[in-house]
Design an enzyme around this catalytic site. Structure first.
Site, PDB file in Angstrom:
ATOM      1  N   ASN A  17       0.812  -1.230   0.000  1.00  0.00           N
ATOM      2  CA  ASN A  17       0.000   0.000   0.000  1.00  0.00           C
ATOM      3  C   ASN A  17       0.841   1.274   0.000  1.00  0.00           C
ATOM      4  O   ASN A  17       0.292   2.362  -0.175  1.00  0.00           O
ATOM      5  CB  ASN A  17      -0.984   0.003   1.174  1.00  0.00           C
ATOM      6  CG  ASN A  17      -2.216  -0.832   0.869  1.00  0.00           C
ATOM      7  OD1 ASN A  17      -3.004  -0.485   0.002  1.00  0.00           O
ATOM      8  ND2 ASN A  17      -2.349  -1.968   1.549  1.00  0.00           N
ATOM      9  N   HIS A  65      -5.554   3.411   3.447  1.00  0.00           N
ATOM     10  CA  HIS A  65      -6.314   2.227   3.864  1.00  0.00           C
ATOM     11  C   HIS A  65      -7.822   2.447   3.758  1.00  0.00           C
ATOM     12  O   HIS A  65      -8.571   1.500   3.515  1.00  0.00           O
ATOM     13  CB  HIS A  65      -5.903   1.798   5.279  1.00  0.00           C
ATOM     14  CG  HIS A  65      -4.486   1.272   5.312  1.00  0.00           C
ATOM     15  ND1 HIS A  65      -3.669   1.381   6.410  1.00  0.00           N
ATOM     16  CD2 HIS A  65      -3.751   0.653   4.357  1.00  0.00           C
ATOM     17  CE1 HIS A  65      -2.485   0.848   6.110  1.00  0.00           C
ATOM     18  NE2 HIS A  65      -2.520   0.402   4.888  1.00  0.00           N
ATOM     19  N   THR A  97       2.853  -7.000   2.858  1.00  0.00           N
ATOM     20  CA  THR A  97       1.593  -6.293   3.099  1.00  0.00           C
ATOM     21  C   THR A  97       0.958  -6.783   4.391  1.00  0.00           C
ATOM     22  O   THR A  97       1.199  -7.913   4.822  1.00  0.00           O
ATOM     23  CB  THR A  97       0.624  -6.440   1.903  1.00  0.00           C
ATOM     24  OG1 THR A  97      -0.446  -5.497   2.071  1.00  0.00           O
ATOM     25  CG2 THR A  97       0.053  -7.846   1.772  1.00  0.00           C
ATOM     26  N   ASP A 167       1.164  -5.327  12.007  1.00  0.00           N
ATOM     27  CA  ASP A 167       1.139  -3.890  12.309  1.00  0.00           C
ATOM     28  C   ASP A 167       1.354  -3.709  13.807  1.00  0.00           C
ATOM     29  O   ASP A 167       0.770  -4.440  14.612  1.00  0.00           O
ATOM     30  CB  ASP A 167      -0.222  -3.318  11.881  1.00  0.00           C
ATOM     31  CG  ASP A 167      -0.279  -1.800  11.964  1.00  0.00           C
ATOM     32  OD1 ASP A 167       0.123  -1.243  13.006  1.00  0.00           O
ATOM     33  OD2 ASP A 167      -0.736  -1.180  10.991  1.00  0.00           O
ATOM     34  N   GLU A 227      13.800   2.895  13.726  1.00  0.00           N
ATOM     35  CA  GLU A 227      13.334   4.063  12.951  1.00  0.00           C
ATOM     36  C   GLU A 227      13.295   5.302  13.833  1.00  0.00           C
ATOM     37  O   GLU A 227      13.374   6.429  13.360  1.00  0.00           O
ATOM     38  CB  GLU A 227      11.932   3.818  12.394  1.00  0.00           C
ATOM     39  CG  GLU A 227      11.900   2.963  11.163  1.00  0.00           C
ATOM     40  CD  GLU A 227      10.474   2.662  10.743  1.00  0.00           C
ATOM     41  OE1 GLU A 227       9.975   3.310   9.831  1.00  0.00           O
ATOM     42  OE2 GLU A 227       9.853   1.761  11.347  1.00  0.00           O
TER      43      GLU A 227
HETATM   44  P1  IMP Z   1       0.416  -2.354   3.620  1.00  0.00           P
HETATM   45  O1  IMP Z   1       0.964  -3.226   4.698  1.00  0.00           O
HETATM   46  O2  IMP Z   1       0.398  -2.985   2.273  1.00  0.00           O
HETATM   47  O3  IMP Z   1      -0.922  -1.760   3.996  1.00  0.00           O
HETATM   48  O4  IMP Z   1       1.458  -1.123   3.429  1.00  0.00           O
HETATM   49  C1  IMP Z   1       1.394   0.062   4.187  1.00  0.00           C
HETATM   50  C2  IMP Z   1       1.772  -0.202   5.624  1.00  0.00           C
HETATM   51  O5  IMP Z   1       3.147  -0.564   5.698  1.00  0.00           O
HETATM   52  C3  IMP Z   1       1.658   1.023   6.529  1.00  0.00           C
HETATM   53  O6  IMP Z   1       0.353   1.192   7.019  1.00  0.00           O
HETATM   54  C4  IMP Z   1       2.644   0.676   7.649  1.00  0.00           C
HETATM   55  O7  IMP Z   1       2.060  -0.205   8.559  1.00  0.00           O
HETATM   56  C5  IMP Z   1       3.727  -0.074   6.895  1.00  0.00           C
HETATM   57  N1  IMP Z   1       4.825   0.858   6.536  1.00  0.00           N
HETATM   58  C6  IMP Z   1       5.063   1.422   5.346  1.00  0.00           C
HETATM   59  N2  IMP Z   1       6.153   2.220   5.408  1.00  0.00           N
HETATM   60  C7  IMP Z   1       6.609   2.143   6.664  1.00  0.00           C
HETATM   61  C8  IMP Z   1       7.710   2.725   7.340  1.00  0.00           C
HETATM   62  O8  IMP Z   1       8.513   3.521   6.808  1.00  0.00           O
HETATM   63  N3  IMP Z   1       7.837   2.390   8.655  1.00  0.00           N
HETATM   64  C9  IMP Z   1       6.992   1.531   9.291  1.00  0.00           C
HETATM   65  N4  IMP Z   1       5.965   0.964   8.668  1.00  0.00           N
HETATM   66  C10 IMP Z   1       5.761   1.262   7.379  1.00  0.00           C
END
Ligand code: IMP
Ligand code: ZN
Length: 369
Positions: A17, A65, A97, A167, A227
């Protein structure tokens, strides 16, 4: 830039995402605006903003989201993200993801992942290889999805493996559910789990049971680590000895010593780290020290959409900032293959692609020291 585009590349840290095309987010947001689900004018500036702090990045993710709740949208963005990476000659992609559950729209973590797999299948212009060839056992997942991986061998090939993210807002139980799902999906290319999300939220102890269970069952583990400055958590994460970590921005001397002694590979996301101000400027990025020390590192994008970057751009940035010539960037990408979570067979195939491309990077690309 063109020579970085044309060379084969290995992407080990990309969030689905976070890698959505800007044009797609805008189109989806406009559509939801017209349906009255969101106020487009309210969100347009969040999408269009270019320099995002870490806090703003997570605001954007919350918005993304909301925009990407439909299964069909998940399928569409997966397809587009794979096409984008394949078009710039990424030959091995580990895409991560976070499986999402949303009872009000009939989405379970499993149905979310089924939509992702549909996206992999939907790619027609490239040969997407995601089902491990050694897995012959039919399951509800792979019986439907085997076909695409065996077809289209004349097309340019991209090997895709998946990581399921936990998450940091999730509970221990929710994290365990994600690991269970990852185990169930091993025969459609899931090779590991990741811990990500807002680094100022959640406690390490919450995730240890799920991560330990994943490891015990043979899944590989990568962690977003350091981070933000959090001495205790960085040490706890390193003590866990993950197979890789992402970022490592806020490490102190002792953390570096431990990381190097353990030889844990680091996924380096230059643009992301600078844009979120986790690193004050590119020229002081810790990549330089790790590279000089020959510590295992992989150049990665993190979120091509959110940070308006591409893997070719990251390779080019590393080259121009740290004076690394194209041949050495090629070698760096080649070495990243060994850090991949795929099996040896896939790694050997990817190595063959690199070997046949090696001629492209001629001795002309070497810079005299
Ligand atoms: P998804 O898991 O496909 O929904 O991708 C987006 C999610 O990845 C975000 O909501 C975060 O939970 C995680 N994410 C993306 N970039 C970062 C980052 O730089 N640090 C920590 N989490 C990240
Ligand atoms: Zn990340």
């Amino acid at each position: 830039m063109e020579s970085f585009r044309s060379m084969p590349k290995v992407e080990l840290h990309a969030h689905l995402n976070g890698s959505i095309r800007n044009s797609t987010i805008l189109e989806l947001a406009r559509d939801l605006g017209q349906k009255g689900v969101i106020d487009f004018l309210d969100v347009e500036h969040v999408i269009m903003k270019n320099d995002r702090s870490l806090v703003e990045v997570f605001k954007l993710f919350d918005l993304v989201h909301v925009i990407t709740t439909e299964h069909s949208t998940i399928t569409r963005i997966t397809k587009e993200v794979i096409e984008d990476f394949a078009s710039e000659n990424v030959v091995y992609l580990e895409l991560r993801t976070t499986p999402k559950k949303n009872d009000s729209i009939g989405m379970s973590k499993r149905s979310y992942m089924e939509a992702v797999i549909q996206g992999l299948r939907a790619v027609a212009s490239f040969d997407v290889h995601f089902v491990p060839q050694t897995k012959q056992v039919a399951s509800s997942f792979n019986s439907q999805f085997m076909e695409n991986s065996l077809n289209g061998s004349a097309k340019k090939k991209i090997y895709v493996r998946l990581l399921l993210s936990i998450d940091r807002r999730e509970t221990t139980i929710a994290a365990l559910e994600t690991v269970e799902l990852a185990l169930e999906m091993r025969d459609v290319g899931v090779v590991g789990v990741d811990l990500s999300g807002n680094p100022t939220v959640g406690e390490w102890d919450t995730f240890v049971p799920a991560l330990s269970f994943a490891r015990q069952k043979g899944l590989r583990v990568t962690l977003h680590c350091g981070e933000v400055p959090n001495r205790k958590e960085i040490q706890q994460m390193l003590d866990f000895v993950p197979e890789r970590i992402g970022h490592a921005c806020c490490f102190c001397e002792e953390d570096w010593r431990k990381l190097k002694a353990l030889n844990v590979p680091v996924e380096i996301c230059l643009t992301s780290n600078v844009m979120t101000q986790s690193v004050s400027s590119i020229d002081v990025h810790h990549f330089a020290d790790l590279y000089r020390a020959q510590h295992p590192v992989a150049l990665c994008t993190d979120d091509t959409g959110v940070f308006s970057t591409s893997l070719s751009q990251e390779y080019s940035l590393a080259s121009s900032t740290f004076g690394i010539d194209k041949a050495d960037i090629f070698d760096l990408a080649y070495k990243a293959i060994s850090q991949a979570f795929a099996d040896h067979k896939v790694k050997d195939e990817v190595r063959k692609i690199f070997s046949s491309a090696k001629g492209q990077v001629s001795s002309m690309d070497r810079i005299d020291p």
